[in-house]
Design an enzyme around this catalytic site. Structure first.
Site, PDB file in Angstrom:
ATOM      1  N   ASN A   1       0.883  -1.162   0.000  1.00  0.00           N
ATOM      2  CA  ASN A   1       0.000   0.000   0.000  1.00  0.00           C
ATOM      3  C   ASN A   1       0.920   1.211   0.000  1.00  0.00           C
ATOM      4  OD1 ASN A   1      -1.839   2.028   0.460  1.00  0.00           O
ATOM      5  ND2 ASN A   1      -2.187   1.515   2.610  1.00  0.00           N
TER       6      ASN A   1
ATOM      7  N   HIS B   1      -9.366   2.006   4.463  1.00  0.00           N
ATOM      8  CA  HIS B   1      -8.109   2.086   5.206  1.00  0.00           C
ATOM      9  C   HIS B   1      -8.281   3.062   6.374  1.00  0.00           C
ATOM     10  CE1 HIS B   1      -3.975   3.037   6.200  1.00  0.00           C
ATOM     11  NE2 HIS B   1      -3.682   1.849   5.689  1.00  0.00           N
TER      12      HIS B   1
ATOM     13  N   GLU C   1      -6.504   5.340   7.487  1.00  0.00           N
ATOM     14  CA  GLU C   1      -6.167   6.745   7.190  1.00  0.00           C
ATOM     15  C   GLU C   1      -7.339   7.447   6.516  1.00  0.00           C
ATOM     16  OE1 GLU C   1      -2.520   5.894   5.189  1.00  0.00           O
ATOM     17  OE2 GLU C   1      -1.641   5.305   7.102  1.00  0.00           O
TER      18      GLU C   1
ATOM     19  N   GLU D   1      -5.924  -4.460  10.378  1.00  0.00           N
ATOM     20  CA  GLU D   1      -4.874  -3.472  10.627  1.00  0.00           C
ATOM     21  C   GLU D   1      -5.160  -2.721  11.925  1.00  0.00           C
ATOM     22  OE1 GLU D   1      -2.674  -2.475   6.752  1.00  0.00           O
ATOM     23  OE2 GLU D   1      -4.251  -1.003   7.004  1.00  0.00           O
TER      24      GLU D   1
ATOM     25  N   GLY E   1       2.213   2.454  10.653  1.00  0.00           N
ATOM     26  CA  GLY E   1       3.206   3.512  10.499  1.00  0.00           C
ATOM     27  C   GLY E   1       3.886   3.923  11.791  1.00  0.00           C
TER      28      GLY E   1
HETATM   29  P1  PGA Z   1       2.690   0.351   7.589  1.00  0.00           P
HETATM   30  O1  PGA Z   1       1.270   0.611   6.898  1.00  0.00           O
HETATM   31  O2  PGA Z   1       3.198  -0.976   7.066  1.00  0.00           O
HETATM   32  O3  PGA Z   1       3.550   1.512   7.143  1.00  0.00           O
HETATM   33  O4  PGA Z   1       2.457   0.334   9.048  1.00  0.00           O
HETATM   34  C1  PGA Z   1       0.364  -0.443   6.727  1.00  0.00           C
HETATM   35  C2  PGA Z   1      -0.874   0.077   6.090  1.00  0.00           C
HETATM   36  O5  PGA Z   1      -1.250   1.220   6.369  1.00  0.00           O
HETATM   37  O6  PGA Z   1      -1.514  -0.615   5.282  1.00  0.00           O
END
Ligand code: PGA
Length: 263
Positions: A18, A103, A105, A175, A181
């Protein structure tokens, strides 16, 4: 669970990058050209979910390879007055196969709700795309010990009206929001516990056969160092990778870690 261990081998393992809002088209081309030779012998499905403007380049560069291309979102309407949006049909027509939906975000920064996630999932499926539906709890929710309630609610709402037949084209990505992140990965046990719970919820709604076939990914700071341990778990059938998917060697190492164990 013995049954999950037995059925794991029949499920498709999907390792998906992603990219989020990273890489211009020329940078995307360069990164994919680095990734292609490194993952050509992958035993799992390899997907790169890239920004809209990179899709055409990504599709061209990966033509004839084993890398599938995904988008990071899509609108629920077929067309219309939705300035700045992209429909599932538009993605399908250019050759996109997967699309990330819901997602955290998007939920956090762009007003995405379970209702809009559900509409997008249904639109993606109707257009013939494979949605990667993201669910996961906030740290506060985990601390309050309501992780399973949160996940169960998200699954019920996000998959409302999705048929058993359609579930064959749905990937679920677990997730935990606190792990995205942040460099804080869920332990393999925590990931397995929730992925197993997700499968139980799917079983309650769709029955054992469908539930056993659904690919459930883990996402959240998955990297080349922790992937093998996470992917060994019975109910973890792949990963949705953010940061590490932007570095060819790291992404390839995760793909490599998805090789089935030899008995
Ligand atoms: P990350 O992100 O591996 O940077 O933690 C995962 C995601 O948001 O799908």
């Amino acid at each position: 669970m013995l049954l999950d261990t037995l059925t794991k081998g029949f499920r498709k393992t999907v390792i998906a990058g992603n990219w989020k809002m990273n890489k211009t088209p020329s940078e995307a081309k360069a990164l994919l050209e680095e990734i292609i030779p490194l993952v050509k012998d992958a035993s799992c499905e390899v997907v790169a979910c890239v920004p809209y403007v990179d899709l055409a380049t990504a599709l061209e560069v990966t033509q004839g390879t084993n890398i599938k291309i995904g988008a990071e979102n899509c609108h629920w309407a077929e067309s219309g007055a939705f300035t700045g949006e992209i429909s599932a049909g538009m993605l399908k027509e250019i050759g996109v196969e997967y699309v990330v939906i819901g997602h955290s975000e998007r939920r956090q920064y762009f007003g995405e709700t379970d209702e809009t996630v559900n509409k997008r999932v249904k639109a993606a499926l109707a257009a013939g795309l494979k949605p990667i539906v993201c669910v996961g709890e906030l740290l506060w929710e985990r601390e309050c010990d309501i992780t399973t309630e949160v996940i169960s609610r998200q699954l019920k709402l996000d998959l409302w009206g999705v048929t058993a037949e359609e579930m064959k084209n749905v990937v679920i990505a677990y997730e935990p929001v606190w792990a995205i992140g942040t460099g804080k990965t869920a332990t393999a046990e925590q990931a397995e516990e929730v992925c197993e719970f997700i499968r139980m919820c799917l079983k309650a709604k769709y029955g054992l056969e469908i539930a056993s076939g659904v690919t459930i990914q883990y996402g959240g700071s998955m990297n080349d160092a922790n992937a093998a341990e996470l992917l060994m778990k019975s109910n973890v059938d792949g990963g949705l990778i953010g940061g590490a998917s932007l570095v060819a060697e790291k992404f390839a190492a995760i793909v490599d870690a998805a090789k089935p164990a030899e008995y």
